[in-house]
Motif scaffolding. Structure first.
Motif, mmCIF file in Angstrom:
data_model
loop_
_atom_site.group_PDB
_atom_site.id
_atom_site.type_symbol
_atom_site.label_atom_id
_atom_site.label_comp_id
_atom_site.label_asym_id
_atom_site.label_seq_id
_atom_site.Cartn_x
_atom_site.Cartn_y
_atom_site.Cartn_z
ATOM 1 N N GLU A 86 29.262 41.646 -41.784
ATOM 2 C CA GLU A 86 30.178 40.565 -41.350
ATOM 3 C C GLU A 86 30.889 40.430 -42.321
ATOM 4 N N LEU A 87 32.298 39.666 -42.104
ATOM 5 C CA LEU A 87 33.390 39.297 -42.645
ATOM 6 C C LEU A 87 32.931 38.780 -44.207
ATOM 7 N N GLY A 88 33.300 39.100 -45.543
ATOM 8 C CA GLY A 88 32.751 38.354 -46.571
ATOM 9 C C GLY A 88 31.502 38.764 -47.080
ATOM 10 N N GLU A 89 30.805 39.850 -46.571
ATOM 11 C CA GLU A 89 29.245 39.918 -46.794
ATOM 12 C C GLU A 89 29.378 41.500 -47.680
ATOM 13 N N THR A 90 28.484 41.462 -48.614
ATOM 14 C CA THR A 90 28.436 42.723 -49.254
ATOM 15 C C THR A 90 27.585 43.698 -48.314
ATOM 16 N N LEU A 91 27.547 45.075 -48.560
ATOM 17 C CA LEU A 91 26.697 45.896 -47.924
ATOM 18 C C LEU A 91 25.121 45.552 -48.145
ATOM 19 N N GLU A 92 24.823 45.315 -49.180
ATOM 20 C CA GLU A 92 23.401 44.714 -49.459
ATOM 21 C C GLU A 92 23.032 43.430 -48.856
ATOM 22 N N GLU A 93 23.857 42.423 -48.847
ATOM 23 C CA GLU A 93 23.690 41.311 -47.997
ATOM 24 C C GLU A 93 23.424 41.623 -46.617
ATOM 25 N N ALA A 94 24.359 42.579 -45.837
ATOM 26 C CA ALA A 94 24.217 43.035 -44.656
ATOM 27 C C ALA A 94 22.885 43.481 -44.088
ATOM 28 N N VAL A 95 22.278 44.351 -44.946
ATOM 29 C CA VAL A 95 20.888 45.179 -44.976
ATOM 30 C C VAL A 95 19.917 43.964 -44.796
ATOM 31 N N VAL A 96 19.757 43.125 -46.015
ATOM 32 C CA VAL A 96 18.759 41.909 -45.902
ATOM 33 C C VAL A 96 19.040 41.200 -44.677
ATOM 34 N N ARG A 97 20.149 40.934 -44.025
ATOM 35 C CA ARG A 97 20.236 39.824 -43.088
ATOM 36 C C ARG A 97 19.839 40.647 -41.578
ATOM 37 N N GLU A 98 20.458 41.926 -41.686
ATOM 38 C CA GLU A 98 20.139 42.651 -40.381
ATOM 39 C C GLU A 98 18.309 42.991 -40.044
ATOM 40 N N VAL A 99 17.792 43.214 -41.353
ATOM 41 C CA VAL A 99 16.633 43.698 -41.211
ATOM 42 C C VAL A 99 15.620 42.238 -40.796
ATOM 43 N N TYR A 100 16.072 40.979 -41.431
ATOM 44 C CA TYR A 100 15.418 39.911 -41.369
ATOM 45 C C TYR A 100 15.725 39.505 -39.648
ATOM 46 N N GLU A 101 16.941 39.658 -39.191
ATOM 47 C CA GLU A 101 17.136 39.150 -37.891
ATOM 48 C C GLU A 101 16.422 40.051 -36.834
#
Length: 99
Positions: free
Chosen positions: A33-48
């Motif tokens: 997502e806009l403004g998100e780091t790659l690492e943050e995206a991994v954490v978020r996508e896995v949880y979602e």
């Protein structure tokens, strides 16, 4: 886009979309997502997608490749889950499990 192999011990979490052929499973993936780091995206996508918390200190970059559709870069990671109980988002995945 990110792609992540989530592991717990000697098992890997794989998921499948309803539109895929019977028996096809894959690592988890999603968009940054806009403004998100790659690492943050991994954490978020896995949880979602499967309700797993991953250990940030276990997150390891593996490789990247151009992805033509939708004109993006696919970045691959491996991460270890803190827990093994799945909570599948049925809007995202038809099924997921440990293999």
């Amino acid at each position: 886009s990110i792609l992540v192999l989530v592991v717990k011990g000697d098992r890997a979490c794989l998921g499948r979309k309803a539109s895929w052929p019977t028996g096809r499973y894959s690592t988890l993936a999603g968009f940054v997502e806009l403004g998100e780091t790659l690492e943050e995206a991994v954490v978020r996508e896995v949880y979602e997608e499967v309700g797993l918390r991953i250990r940030r200190d276990s997150l390891r970059y593996v490789a990247s490749q151009p992805w033509l559709f939708p004109s993006s870069l696919l970045v691959g990671f491996i991460a270890e889950a803190d827990n093994s109980q799945l909570s599948i988002d049925k809007k995202e995945l038809e099924d997921a499990g440990w293999y």
